[in-house]
Design an enzyme around this catalytic site. Sequence first.
Site, mmCIF file in Angstrom:
data_model
loop_
_atom_site.group_PDB
_atom_site.id
_atom_site.type_symbol
_atom_site.label_atom_id
_atom_site.label_comp_id
_atom_site.label_asym_id
_atom_site.label_seq_id
_atom_site.Cartn_x
_atom_site.Cartn_y
_atom_site.Cartn_z
ATOM 1 N N CYS A 157 0.933 -1.117 -0.179
ATOM 2 C CA CYS A 157 0.071 -0.036 -0.034
ATOM 3 C C CYS A 157 0.966 1.220 0.007
ATOM 4 O O CYS A 157 1.876 1.391 0.632
ATOM 5 C CB CYS A 157 -0.893 -0.098 1.227
ATOM 6 S SG CYS A 157 -1.936 -1.468 1.381
ATOM 7 N N ARG A 182 5.804 0.207 -6.131
ATOM 8 C CA ARG A 182 5.592 -0.753 -4.775
ATOM 9 C C ARG A 182 4.666 -2.102 -4.982
ATOM 10 O O ARG A 182 4.682 -2.892 -4.135
ATOM 11 C CB ARG A 182 5.194 0.177 -3.751
ATOM 12 C CG ARG A 182 6.051 1.286 -3.383
ATOM 13 C CD ARG A 182 5.397 2.246 -2.487
ATOM 14 N NE ARG A 182 5.146 1.827 -1.452
ATOM 15 C CZ ARG A 182 5.771 1.959 -0.212
ATOM 16 N NH1 ARG A 182 6.809 2.574 -0.136
ATOM 17 N NH2 ARG A 182 5.314 1.730 0.996
ATOM 18 N N TRP A 208 -2.934 -2.750 -1.501
ATOM 19 C CA TRP A 208 -2.200 -4.091 -1.842
ATOM 20 C C TRP A 208 -2.791 -4.914 -1.105
ATOM 21 O O TRP A 208 -2.818 -5.041 0.318
ATOM 22 C CB TRP A 208 -0.950 -4.150 -1.669
ATOM 23 C CG TRP A 208 -0.160 -5.257 -2.315
ATOM 24 C CD1 TRP A 208 0.460 -5.454 -3.566
ATOM 25 C CD2 TRP A 208 0.406 -6.452 -1.653
ATOM 26 N NE1 TRP A 208 0.979 -6.736 -3.608
ATOM 27 C CE2 TRP A 208 0.962 -7.447 -2.383
ATOM 28 C CE3 TRP A 208 0.160 -7.260 -0.339
ATOM 29 C CZ2 TRP A 208 1.628 -8.624 -2.311
ATOM 30 C CZ3 TRP A 208 0.922 -8.384 -0.059
ATOM 31 C CH2 TRP A 208 1.294 -9.020 -0.981
ATOM 32 N N ASN A 234 -2.013 1.918 5.698
ATOM 33 C CA ASN A 234 -0.982 0.970 5.288
ATOM 34 C C ASN A 234 -0.802 0.307 6.547
ATOM 35 O O ASN A 234 -0.490 0.557 7.616
ATOM 36 C CB ASN A 234 0.387 1.713 4.845
ATOM 37 C CG ASN A 234 0.191 2.231 3.635
ATOM 38 O OD1 ASN A 234 -0.692 2.517 2.951
ATOM 39 N ND2 ASN A 234 1.351 3.057 3.209
ATOM 40 N N GLY A 235 -0.620 -1.235 6.323
ATOM 41 C CA GLY A 235 -0.281 -1.988 7.315
ATOM 42 C C GLY A 235 -1.507 -3.159 7.564
ATOM 43 O O GLY A 235 -2.375 -3.264 6.664
ATOM 44 N N GLU A 276 19.187 -17.285 -6.061
ATOM 45 C CA GLU A 276 18.606 -16.159 -6.398
ATOM 46 C C GLU A 276 18.068 -16.117 -7.890
ATOM 47 O O GLU A 276 17.261 -15.498 -8.423
ATOM 48 C CB GLU A 276 19.688 -14.877 -6.207
ATOM 49 C CG GLU A 276 19.481 -13.487 -7.010
ATOM 50 C CD GLU A 276 18.161 -12.895 -6.572
ATOM 51 O OE1 GLU A 276 17.733 -13.260 -5.661
ATOM 52 O OE2 GLU A 276 18.198 -11.903 -7.307
ATOM 53 N N LYS A 327 14.508 -15.080 -9.260
ATOM 54 C CA LYS A 327 14.270 -14.061 -10.234
ATOM 55 C C LYS A 327 13.496 -14.602 -11.394
ATOM 56 O O LYS A 327 12.649 -13.821 -11.648
ATOM 57 C CB LYS A 327 15.712 -13.713 -10.795
ATOM 58 C CG LYS A 327 16.060 -12.232 -11.222
ATOM 59 C CD LYS A 327 15.966 -11.090 -10.512
ATOM 60 C CE LYS A 327 14.900 -11.445 -9.045
ATOM 61 N NZ LYS A 327 15.345 -10.725 -8.074
ATOM 62 N N GLU A 331 9.742 -15.091 -10.296
ATOM 63 C CA GLU A 331 8.958 -13.733 -9.965
ATOM 64 C C GLU A 331 8.538 -13.382 -11.438
ATOM 65 O O GLU A 331 7.291 -12.886 -11.247
ATOM 66 C CB GLU A 331 9.921 -12.682 -9.422
ATOM 67 C CG GLU A 331 10.431 -12.811 -8.015
ATOM 68 C CD GLU A 331 11.208 -11.844 -7.644
ATOM 69 O OE1 GLU A 331 10.938 -11.215 -6.618
ATOM 70 O OE2 GLU A 331 12.431 -11.662 -8.088
ATOM 71 N N HIS A 348 20.635 -36.651 -3.027
ATOM 72 C CA HIS A 348 19.877 -36.684 -1.843
ATOM 73 C C HIS A 348 18.264 -36.509 -1.922
ATOM 74 O O HIS A 348 17.658 -36.548 -1.034
ATOM 75 C CB HIS A 348 20.455 -35.988 -0.729
ATOM 76 C CG HIS A 348 22.016 -36.011 -0.545
ATOM 77 N ND1 HIS A 348 22.303 -37.476 0.021
ATOM 78 C CD2 HIS A 348 22.909 -35.213 -0.576
ATOM 79 C CE1 HIS A 348 23.637 -37.204 0.050
ATOM 80 N NE2 HIS A 348 24.178 -35.924 -0.574
ATOM 81 N N LYS A 381 6.932 -4.288 -4.068
ATOM 82 C CA LYS A 381 8.481 -3.852 -4.196
ATOM 83 C C LYS A 381 8.772 -3.514 -2.553
ATOM 84 O O LYS A 381 9.815 -3.858 -2.296
ATOM 85 C CB LYS A 381 8.570 -2.431 -5.051
ATOM 86 C CG LYS A 381 10.005 -2.048 -5.124
ATOM 87 C CD LYS A 381 10.795 -2.828 -5.939
ATOM 88 C CE LYS A 381 12.151 -2.268 -6.006
ATOM 89 N NZ LYS A 381 13.068 -3.505 -6.581
HETATM 90 C C1 F6R Z 1 12.875 -9.960 -5.442
HETATM 91 C C2 F6R Z 1 12.722 -8.934 -4.360
HETATM 92 C C3 F6R Z 1 12.377 -9.456 -2.986
HETATM 93 C C4 F6R Z 1 12.969 -8.369 -2.037
HETATM 94 C C5 F6R Z 1 12.391 -8.615 -0.520
HETATM 95 C C6 F6R Z 1 13.192 -7.951 0.697
HETATM 96 O O1 F6R Z 1 13.338 -9.517 -6.515
HETATM 97 O O2 F6R Z 1 12.925 -7.752 -4.748
HETATM 98 O O3 F6R Z 1 12.414 -10.526 -2.736
HETATM 99 O O4 F6R Z 1 14.265 -8.415 -2.088
HETATM 100 O O5 F6R Z 1 11.270 -8.217 -0.566
HETATM 101 O O6 F6R Z 1 12.985 -6.265 0.130
HETATM 102 P P1 F6R Z 1 14.090 -5.358 0.672
HETATM 103 O O7 F6R Z 1 15.355 -5.684 -0.204
HETATM 104 O O8 F6R Z 1 13.565 -4.081 0.387
HETATM 105 O O9 F6R Z 1 14.232 -5.382 2.147
#
Ligand code: F6R
Length: 591
Positions: A2, A27, A71, A97-98, A466, A470, A473, A489, A586
């Site tokens: 949000c 976000r 959100w 927000n929250g 990672e 990526k 996502e 295993h 985000k």
């Molecule tokens: C993946 C991504 C998320 C953030 C995670 C933590 O591409 O962006 O996994 O890495 O939500 O966010 P931050 O880095 O803002 O603490």
Amino acid sequence: MCGIFGYIGQSDASSIIHKGLKRLEYRGYDSWGISIIKDGEIKTIKDIGHLPEKIKKKELFSNIGIGHTRWATHGGITVTNAHPHFSKDKSFVIAQNGIVENYLLLKGRLESKGYTFETEVDTEVIVKLAEDGIKKGQGVKEALINAFKKLDGRNTIVLLDLKNQKIYSIRNGSPLILGVKDDEIFLASDPLAFNQFTKDIVEINNGELVEIEKGNFKIYDIERCKYIDRKKRREKLLNIDVDKGKYDHFMIKEIVQQQHTILRATEYTEKELAPLIERLEKARTVYTIGAGTSGFAADQIAYYLRKISLKNTFSIKSYETESYLDIMKKGDVVIALSQSGETADTIEAVEMFKEKEVYIATVINMPGSTLSRISDIFFMSKAGSEICVASTKVFTSQISFGYLVAKSIIGEFNTAKKELSILSSNLENFFTERNLKDIKSIAKLLIKKEHFFILGKGQNFHIAQEGALKIKEISYKHFEGFAAGELKHGVIALIEKGTPVVSIISKDSNSKDLISSTFEVKARGALTIGIGDKIFEDEKCFDHFITVADSNELKAISNVIPFQLISYYLAKELGNNIDKPRNLAKSVTVK
Ligand code: F6R
């Protein structure tokens, strides 16, 4: 997650709020709403989906208003559930927000007093609690504070008050910041939202209320009922770049920028690093922490601290701290990684660690964010604004910084700088038309497949994780990253004819193991793809191979780039919303 925006000034509030909310779009959100005061009433427009490019101006011309991007957490994605929410007498609206963790309890109590609810959102209990206070004779501000004090969880709320023509906002957890320009005042969850109007900011801390009227704002500590005299300050780092430029998407722009951002992230001098290095040298134990991509950065930095600096280091996921708390001792060092600096899991963990009197260093990318303010020392990743929800350049900035720190502990600051500049020029040479075309054709090979595995070991283990994150996502395909050693295993049971398996292979002590693991999956019919150093491109175990820039100790950074590109091209072929993938936010400001 949000986003909140508020404005009082001379200009057209609805168009300023619209612009602000557009800046908060990155976000992540699924519905939106704007409320303004006009002709003696509050007018609200709301909708599900994305904000339109323009909103009808005439009907909404006003100098005061608030906006929200939602959100969904409690209740479906509907217009009714979108914020802001009206009080029954339409004298105020509230956006939040929250998460109100005790909302069912509060709702039950309010229902037993005769209040009825029209939405499914937890925000509505805040509206009714404030109404209840006003009914008892309290002023709007007092009623809002009393309502807020009843809420459990991390919540930041904003109220638009018709009678007094004011905006009130209270912060606890979710970020909140003021922008000030002459007699115009902006309020937002993130300074990016008003950066185009002003760089003069005023931070609002947890437990504070801000009361805004034309040309004036007042901050109060709500526990002590005390006025706080806080002056604005100029935030120089708010120079953000929100244009895609020549690129189709922010993601590809941000991937290509990495040749520069890894250098910016590490442009610190030895003197600037010294306070952290001294603490690390003395520390008995070091902890690195983060969530999601920042969690993998924490893993990689812990790897560098163990392998390069021989420090006793644990990497912890922000949401799995419980078993570490009792072993933390005064003098230990925690390095917390976060792009936004607002991730609720990471903030909560850091708050708990602070009670253990450990030294907290944070590495963040958003100026003025909460984590930077609650740490003993903070460093900026300096990657510039990262607009694509999936993190790319901030990940490599974080691990480049971690590498510089690890090398500095052993007195090799200058060598680290040299290695980083070699990596940067290698990356510059990597983004050629030819390489991009080859990666695009590999992405095309994967389009019809559903399950994929990535194998890594040693310096490449967390890169495998990672890389898989990526691709998940953005492409919504099921990629999993494993330690190559885990294959026998259990994981190997999943390999069948045509299953894509990507092995990350570098010239190091693990390369033989990677080759034999790849042969094992190939023997079971897997489609094998190698990513790594040139010397392995002719190995018979690989059906396809992507050669990366050979970057000595920094191979891990070179190796993550092809995954970012596969993710991008795969999602593009699939027609997915690359910069705003489904269900993701985000800035994850709730737990
Ligand atoms: C993946 C991504 C998320 C953030 C995670 C933590 O591409 O962006 O996994 O890495 O939500 O966010 P931050 O880095 O803002 O603490």
